[in-house]
Design an enzyme around this catalytic site. Structure first.
Site: not given
Ligand code: AHR
Length: 534
Positions: A212, A337
């Site tokens: 991110e 994710e």
């Molecule tokens: O999965 C939780 C968080 O969500 C992670 O650390 C981040 O990459 C995302 O914003």
């Protein structure tokens, strides 16, 4: 037989599609499978997982320590590895998430007793600042690179390491690669790896270059990140391992990020496209205002399922933009994710973002995995966030207590798709009326071919009505083999430590049937049907 058990039997029969008459009248929906229109091979890596030093995921979830009374293999929770193996996990991402860009891999190698304790990235969140001290706040670094790779080996998964781009330098990245991949006895870092019990290179193929980077990974613009990415990757050492680099991609629908990253990356030449394996897309379909995971209305049910289906538009749009520059589509999408994100439920102290997923989250899993299957030509890997005790989790564990969740069951049912050829499959199905149904298609799914075996997965989002459906396969016939159905009369159904089997799939052999095959999909269900194609 009392009335309750009669109803129960009727409901079970309906949930397995057994009450369906065989094409005696027009069915309410139709599925058409097109074997002559393959989409692409379903990468097993689409069924990957994600683990972060966050809440109860690593400490307690995975790592209990070698001296624990909780059954473990070299410190790793045995109930977790035993059950995780059932999912055939292809790949696991670690150590973050946002944590990755504050992590120094050197803290997690060498003798465990000598490793430093560090403040965790998440320690300052309101929830953890009020929690008692624990490894989720002050990380003892007992779970480091060797422990993670051993965990992957125990369950047969490939490791995917996310490197720190925000607060470390490219040299640290090169040295982590050297630590993992350099030949036995070749360098000081290879010796350090051996001192931790791993003489041979691991080797690690998948490397995330930051996480991110538009937010917690450095707050870069797409242009700025492209320059950083090139600096980290272009001359990285390989040690004979064909490294697959994964760039931090956009946040949800930030199409400008994708365009600017790819433009800047290739401003000198298109060379970087040859080593860039994938661009990482993150999308969580949270409940509005992070609502309760277990206590929700029918409207909340449809709202969340409808949000989950947005994944399809995100994949299509980012892919199209990537193709403006990467015209041969060398670079794939990596959705590293994803999941449904609700409110923290205080399962145990420090379990930030932990809660018990319900049947609703199982349907989110089915909808999302079906989308990945349908876009097998675009999505090379995906990682559900996160594996244990966190967000869209497959397992909940605390001390000696352990349960699998409905998300786990969907992953186990869908493992049958891994490696198959995704086939174009059209669903002609009623829409659930807005506003309450959010215009969602009642049925959706995906289909894969494995030799002569067809695997069809279908989600019925309609929380009230079963849907009788004709299933056609163009130019061929279907010989039904088996059904696995995950459903409940209660849309809030979930497993807990006290009731670990409250929700689990029912499996059934199917009798030979006519053409077309007619099946009744239970309300609020995820179904996997298997057929032989004749
Ligand atoms: O999965 C939780 C968080 O969500 C992670 O650390 C981040 O990459 C995302 O914003």
């Amino acid at each position: 037989m009392n009335l309750m058990s009669l109803h129960r039997r009727q409901w079970m029969a309906a949930s397995l599609g057994l009450l369906a008459p065989r094409a005696s009248r027009a069915a309410a929906a139709r599925i058409e499978i097109l074997p002559e229109e393959p989409i692409g091979r379903i990468s097993p890596d689409i069924y990957g997982h994600f683990t972060e030093h966050l809440g109860g995921c690593i400490y307690d979830g995975i790592w209990v320590g070698e001296n624990s009374s909780i059954p473990n293999t070299g410190g790793i929770r045995k109930a977790l590895t035993d059950n995780l193996k059932r999912l055939k996990p292809p790949v696991i991402r670690w150590p973050g998430g946002c944590f990755a860009d504050s992590y120094n891999w050197r803290d997690g190698v060498g003798p465990r007793a000598a490793r430093p304790r560090r403040t965790n990235f998440w320690a300052n969140t309101e929830y953890l600042s009020k929690a008692p001290d624990g490894p989720y706040k002050y990380d003892p670094n007992h779970f480091g690179t060797n422990e993670f790779v051993r965990f992957c080996k125990l369950v047969g998964a490939e490791p995917y390491l996310a490197a720190n781009l925000r607060s470390l330098k490219p040299l640290d990245f090169y040295e982590w690669i050297e630590y993992c991949n350099s030949p036995a006895g070749s360098t000081t870092l290879a010796d350090l790896r051996a001192a931790g019990g791993e003489r041979n290179p691991f080797p690690v193929r998948f490397w995330g270059v930051g996480n991110e980077s538009w937010g917690c990974g450095g707050n870069f613009t797409g242009d700025e990140y492209a320059i950083e990415y090139r600096r980290f990757v272009e001359w990285a050492p390989r040690f004979g391992v064909p490294l697959s680099f994964i760039a931090s991609g956009p946040n949800v629908a930030d199409y400008a990020w994708t365009r600017s990253f790819f433009s800047k990356l290739t401003e000198k030449s298109k060379g970087p496209l040859r080593t860039l394996y994938g661009a990482a897309l993150h999308y969580y379909c949270g409940t509005t205002g992070k609502g309760d995971a277990v206590d929700f209305t029918a409207d909340d049910w449809y709202a969340l399922l409808s949000k989950a289906t947005r994944m399809e538009e995100l994949i299509r749009n980012h892919w199209q933009i990537m193709g403006e520059i990467d015209t041969e589509h060398h670079v794939k999408l990596i959705v590293d994710e994803w999941g449904a994100w609700h409110k923290t439920a205080d399962i145990a102290p420090g379990y930030l973002f932990g809660y018990f997923p319900t049947l609703r989250d199982a349907l989110v899993s089915g909808l999302t995995l079906d989308i990945f299957n349908r876009h097998a030509d675009k999505v090379a890997m995906a990682n559900a966030a996160q594996l244990v005790n966190n967000i869209h989790t497959s397992f909940i564990a605390h001390e000696d207590k352990f349960t699998v969740t409905p998300v786990f069951h969907v992953f186990e049912m869908y493992a049958a798709h891994q490696g198959g050829m995704s086939l174009r499959t059209e669903f002609l199905t009623p829409r659930l009326k807005p506003p309450s149904g959010h215009g969602l298609a009642s049925l959706s799914g995906s289909c894969s071919l494995h030799g002569a075996r067809l695997v069809l997965s279908v989600v019925n989002a309609d929380e009230k009505n079963a849907l009788e459906t004709e299933i056609h396969v163009r130019g061929r016939r279907l010989s039904p083999i088996s059904a696995a159905v995950l459903t409940s009369k209660d849309i809030h159904a979930h497993n807990s430590f006290d009731h670990p089997n409250a929700l689990q799939p029912v499996e059934k052999k199917l009798a030979p049937a006519g053409d077309p095959y007619v099946y009744s999909f239970a309300p609020a269900s995820v179904t996997r049907l298997e057929f032989d194609l004749t």
